[in-house]
Design a protein around this motif. Sequence first.
Motif, PDB file in Angstrom:
ATOM      1  N   ALA A 103       0.833  -1.202   0.000  1.00 57.16           N
ATOM      2  CA  ALA A 103       0.000   0.000   0.000  1.00 57.16           C
ATOM      3  C   ALA A 103       0.871   1.256   0.000  1.00 57.16           C
ATOM      4  O   ALA A 103       1.926   1.288   0.634  1.00 57.16           O
ATOM      5  N   THR A 104       0.447   2.266  -0.727  1.00 61.36           N
ATOM      6  CA  THR A 104       1.188   3.529  -0.776  1.00 61.36           C
ATOM      7  C   THR A 104       0.254   4.692  -0.460  1.00 61.36           C
ATOM      8  O   THR A 104      -0.900   4.723  -0.903  1.00 61.36           O
ATOM      9  N   ILE A 105       0.769   5.654   0.304  1.00 63.56           N
ATOM     10  CA  ILE A 105      -0.001   6.851   0.654  1.00 63.56           C
ATOM     11  C   ILE A 105       0.898   8.074   0.454  1.00 63.56           C
ATOM     12  O   ILE A 105       1.809   8.313   1.241  1.00 63.56           O
ATOM     13  N   PRO A 106       0.654   8.843  -0.598  1.00 63.44           N
ATOM     14  CA  PRO A 106       1.447  10.063  -0.809  1.00 63.44           C
ATOM     15  C   PRO A 106       0.905  11.220   0.018  1.00 63.44           C
ATOM     16  O   PRO A 106      -0.286  11.273   0.340  1.00 63.44           O
ATOM     17  N   THR A 135       1.337   8.329  -9.455  1.00 63.78           N
ATOM     18  CA  THR A 135       1.386   8.103  -8.007  1.00 63.78           C
ATOM     19  C   THR A 135      -0.027   7.968  -7.446  1.00 63.78           C
ATOM     20  O   THR A 135      -0.305   7.079  -6.621  1.00 63.78           O
ATOM     21  N   LEU A 136      -0.937   8.835  -7.880  1.00 61.79           N
ATOM     22  CA  LEU A 136      -2.307   8.809  -7.366  1.00 61.79           C
ATOM     23  C   LEU A 136      -3.042   7.548  -7.810  1.00 61.79           C
ATOM     24  O   LEU A 136      -3.814   6.968  -7.042  1.00 61.79           O
ATOM     25  N   LYS A 137      -2.811   7.124  -9.051  1.00 64.78           N
ATOM     26  CA  LYS A 137      -3.482   5.923  -9.550  1.00 64.78           C
ATOM     27  C   LYS A 137      -3.083   4.688  -8.750  1.00 64.78           C
ATOM     28  O   LYS A 137      -3.910   3.811  -8.460  1.00 64.78           O
ATOM     29  N   ARG A 138      -1.804   4.615  -8.357  1.00 62.34           N
ATOM     30  CA  ARG A 138      -1.320   3.453  -7.595  1.00 62.34           C
ATOM     31  C   ARG A 138      -1.673   3.546  -6.109  1.00 62.34           C
ATOM     32  O   ARG A 138      -1.621   2.553  -5.397  1.00 62.34           O
ATOM     33  N   SER A 139      -1.966   4.732  -5.633  1.00 66.60           N
ATOM     34  CA  SER A 139      -2.105   4.950  -4.188  1.00 66.60           C
ATOM     35  C   SER A 139      -3.331   4.260  -3.608  1.00 66.60           C
ATOM     36  O   SER A 139      -4.320   4.000  -4.305  1.00 66.60           O
ATOM     37  N   SER A 140      -3.247   3.987  -2.316  1.00 62.58           N
ATOM     38  CA  SER A 140      -4.390   3.433  -1.592  1.00 62.58           C
ATOM     39  C   SER A 140      -5.245   4.541  -0.996  1.00 62.58           C
ATOM     40  O   SER A 140      -6.435   4.353  -0.729  1.00 62.58           O
ATOM     41  N   ALA A 141      -4.635   5.689  -0.757  1.00 60.20           N
ATOM     42  CA  ALA A 141      -5.270   6.862  -0.173  1.00 60.20           C
ATOM     43  C   ALA A 141      -4.231   7.970  -0.237  1.00 60.20           C
ATOM     44  O   ALA A 141      -3.118   7.758  -0.732  1.00 60.20           O
ATOM     45  N   LEU A 142      -4.571   9.160   0.257  1.00 59.89           N
ATOM     46  CA  LEU A 142      -3.568  10.219   0.325  1.00 59.89           C
ATOM     47  C   LEU A 142      -3.820  11.113   1.521  1.00 59.89           C
ATOM     48  O   LEU A 142      -4.898  11.113   2.111  1.00 59.89           O
ATOM     49  N   VAL A 143      -2.779  11.881   1.853  1.00 59.50           N
ATOM     50  CA  VAL A 143      -2.840  12.846   2.945  1.00 59.50           C
ATOM     51  C   VAL A 143      -2.535  14.223   2.372  1.00 59.50           C
ATOM     52  O   VAL A 143      -1.645  14.375   1.538  1.00 59.50           O
ATOM     53  N   TYR A 159     -10.195  12.355  -7.882  1.00 58.36           N
ATOM     54  CA  TYR A 159      -9.696  11.357  -6.928  1.00 58.36           C
ATOM     55  C   TYR A 159     -10.838  10.878  -6.030  1.00 58.36           C
ATOM     56  O   TYR A 159     -11.449  11.678  -5.299  1.00 58.36           O
ATOM     57  N   LYS A 160     -11.133   9.568  -6.060  1.00 53.12           N
ATOM     58  CA  LYS A 160     -12.271   9.010  -5.331  1.00 53.12           C
ATOM     59  C   LYS A 160     -11.849   8.243  -4.074  1.00 53.12           C
ATOM     60  O   LYS A 160     -12.707   7.854  -3.273  1.00 53.12           O
ATOM     61  N   LYS A 161     -10.561   8.047  -3.908  1.00 51.03           N
ATOM     62  CA  LYS A 161     -10.090   7.270  -2.754  1.00 51.03           C
ATOM     63  C   LYS A 161     -10.064   8.153  -1.508  1.00 51.03           C
ATOM     64  O   LYS A 161     -10.214   9.376  -1.598  1.00 51.03           O
ATOM     65  N   PRO A 162      -9.861   7.551  -0.327  1.00 42.06           N
ATOM     66  CA  PRO A 162      -9.888   8.343   0.913  1.00 42.06           C
ATOM     67  C   PRO A 162      -8.803   9.413   0.951  1.00 42.06           C
ATOM     68  O   PRO A 162      -7.671   9.197   0.500  1.00 42.06           O
ATOM     69  N   ILE A 163      -9.158  10.575   1.480  1.00 41.67           N
ATOM     70  CA  ILE A 163      -8.223  11.677   1.695  1.00 41.67           C
ATOM     71  C   ILE A 163      -8.287  12.091   3.159  1.00 41.67           C
ATOM     72  O   ILE A 163      -9.366  12.357   3.690  1.00 41.67           O
ATOM     73  N   LEU A 164      -7.127  12.136   3.796  1.00 36.21           N
ATOM     74  CA  LEU A 164      -7.042  12.643   5.169  1.00 36.21           C
ATOM     75  C   LEU A 164      -6.476  14.058   5.120  1.00 36.21           C
ATOM     76  O   LEU A 164      -5.407  14.293   4.550  1.00 36.21           O
TER      77      LEU A 164
END
Length: 363
Positions: A103-106, A135-143, A159-164
Amino acid sequence: MKVLADVGPIYNGQLTGIGYFTDELLKYLSKKVELHGYAFNFCGMKHVKLGFPVLEQKLLPGKLLTYPRYFNIDLPLSMFFSIKNYDVVLGTNFLIPPCGKTATIPFIHDLSFIDHPEWSQGRNAHIHQIMLPKTLKRSSALVTISEFSAQRIREIYDYKKPILVINIPPKKSLAKQTLPISIEILPEKFFLFVGTIEPRKNLRTLIDAYGALPEKAQAEYKLVLAGKPGWDAQIVERLKSGKNKNIVYLDYVSEGERNWLYKNSIGTILPSHYEGFGMTILEALDSGSPTITSDIPPHREILGSSGAYFDCLDTVKLTGLLTDFINPVIRKKALSDQSKILSNYSWQKTAKQVYDFLRDIIA
């Protein structure tokens, strides 16, 4: 939970915003997870001590990872570091190389290279523009560090994945306050700017607004600018020319020197056209320096109704605010009102937010 994080921003020498952010966040996060860092340190020339283990690539230079990006080639992180057995990889400075099934989180600090590429260094903007989508396509989420940046990321990249969204608390510095060694004549009263000298910091407006103050006011209240040269050559040349003897340019200052400047200034000015957050606001307030800021969304997120705002290009308004801050009564009230926000920020709270987010993502 076993976490691998990019500590390159800490290895880059003189720390600026992202470096300070990375250093503080990982310091507190390492108390909650099994944390390792990774960094290029060709021939072991850099000597950096952190409170957790770091995988250092000493045989190959970091350019072998970054140069192919100019040609849209993203080499896997495993070519340079062993990434087996980690639950998640954190990219603290926008981009993360391919990490296989891990898992990757940029951490995406802002989108200035998209919104205003003219305010970004050309080569960095180019790399971010072509590589961040991968990077975003591979990511599991981002901060990210503001609701403004989160909104722009969703709009630009769908971007539809979780964002913190986290904030950047002021650093609780242990460095002793130190008079900057580059000050030849110590000003008793001064306004302060702290930050890299780059176009988006909007120093032209600040210098012009300050220059519109009466000569007597300028002579009594200097303008001190502290920050290493970025890529605004015209402003750097203007500062070094010394045409206005009441403007003092210090170049990069150490942590202890910065603490002294905040503590002794009558106010800190943040004239930026664009920011992802506004860490300098909190640093200044934590040291007792009230702030005057440009009216941009991240500054509003921090200060709310307590801010002393001006439009980025409104030199008349900024000159008026500088004049107001010469009055100690107005200054004291501004500091009292603005300092109330400091209770909302702590690195312990931010690190817990990140920890809870990581736990949920890799669950």
